[in-house]
Design a protein around this motif. Structure first.
Motif, mmCIF file in Angstrom:
data_model
loop_
_atom_site.group_PDB
_atom_site.id
_atom_site.type_symbol
_atom_site.label_atom_id
_atom_site.label_comp_id
_atom_site.label_asym_id
_atom_site.label_seq_id
_atom_site.Cartn_x
_atom_site.Cartn_y
_atom_site.Cartn_z
ATOM 1 N N LYS A 1 -21.329 -19.173 8.951
ATOM 2 C CA LYS A 1 -20.728 -19.764 10.155
ATOM 3 C C LYS A 1 -20.755 -21.281 10.126
ATOM 4 N N ASN A 2 -21.180 -21.827 8.987
ATOM 5 C CA ASN A 2 -21.207 -23.280 8.826
ATOM 6 C C ASN A 2 -22.147 -23.980 9.812
ATOM 7 N N ILE A 3 -23.211 -23.274 10.191
ATOM 8 C CA ILE A 3 -24.196 -23.851 11.110
ATOM 9 C C ILE A 3 -25.059 -24.855 10.362
ATOM 10 N N ARG A 4 -25.250 -26.018 10.990
ATOM 11 C CA ARG A 4 -26.077 -27.043 10.351
ATOM 12 C C ARG A 4 -27.258 -27.487 11.204
ATOM 13 N N ASN B 1 -20.260 -28.350 17.185
ATOM 14 C CA ASN B 1 -19.710 -27.029 16.884
ATOM 15 C C ASN B 1 -20.472 -26.335 15.767
ATOM 16 N N ASN B 2 -21.386 -27.081 15.138
ATOM 17 C CA ASN B 2 -22.187 -26.499 14.058
ATOM 18 C C ASN B 2 -23.619 -26.229 14.496
ATOM 19 N N SER B 3 -23.806 -26.080 15.817
ATOM 20 C CA SER B 3 -25.143 -25.806 16.346
ATOM 21 C C SER B 3 -25.288 -24.334 16.712
#
Ligand code: VGL
Ligand code: ZN
Length: 197
Positions: free
Chosen positions: A126-129, A8-10
């Motif tokens: 968006k907390n994308i990692r 969900n963090n992609s």
């Protein structure tokens, strides 16, 4: 083979798939338009999974430093508001996608999608990692964007089947890929990815 898992963090970043970088354009990448088909497969998946999709576009002013007329090494390309600067018309652009314009200031190459843009801020909000990155050109804007993403702390997956290089000198793209991998990126083709959900 590199197996990669989407979370969900992609998010995905499609770099500079613009008319000027495709055959017939001002700075054509050999076979550049061939990335559209593969990139569309990735975009469709991300979009269906509700994951963010970003496009970058080279968006230069007429007096850009990278142009030969201004002392740079490239022909005039991707001038703001021209046909050459438009994203390829076959590229699937989800309605919620974000387009990041770069290379706007006259005196910066602006190869990277992170250079003088709000991309990093948007991703962190968006907390994308983990970033999936591909497009045109492997040896310039894709490479710079991947390296900046790694240095900013993101996990990076380089989409080798959705990227092509200019190869001004033979082997430039291969070298660029080696450098991205050395710095910590993982290289995949579409079939390597485990699509969960
Ligand atoms: C690019 C050369 C000049 C790229 C942009 O998108 O890779 N290459 N400007
Ligand atoms: Zn450019």
């Amino acid at each position: 083979m590199n197996r990669v898992i989407i979370t969900n963090n992609s998010a995905i970043i499609a770099v500079d798939i613009q008319n000027d970088f495709c055959p017939g354009g001002a700075l054509p990448v050999p076979d550049g338009d061939a990335v559209v088909y593969s990139m569309n497969l990735y975009i469709t998946k991300f979009s269906k999974m509700g994951l963010p999709v970003y496009f970058t576009r080279d968006w230069h002013p007429q007096n850009h430093i990278s142009f030969k007329t201004n002392g740079g090494i490239w022909p005039e390309h991707c001038v703001q508001e021209t046909y050459g600067a438009e994203l390829h018309k076959k590229l699937l652009i989800p309605s919620r996608a974000v387009i990041i314009s770069k290379g706007i200031s006259p005196d910066n190459d602006g190869y990277s999608g992170f250079e003088e843009t709000d991309l990093d801020k948007r991703l962190k909000a968006k907390n994308i990692r983990q970033l999936f990155i591909g497009g045109l050109a492997t040896d310039y804007c894709v490479k710079s964007t991947v390296l900046d993403a790694l240095h900013a702390g993101f996990d990076v997956v380089f989409l080798s089947d959705a990227s092509k290089g200019v190869d001004v000198n033979t082997g430039d793209s291969e070298q660029a890929i080696d450098e991205m991998l050395r710095e910590g990126a993982v290289k995949v083709v579409y079939g390597d990815i485990r699509w969960q959900h």
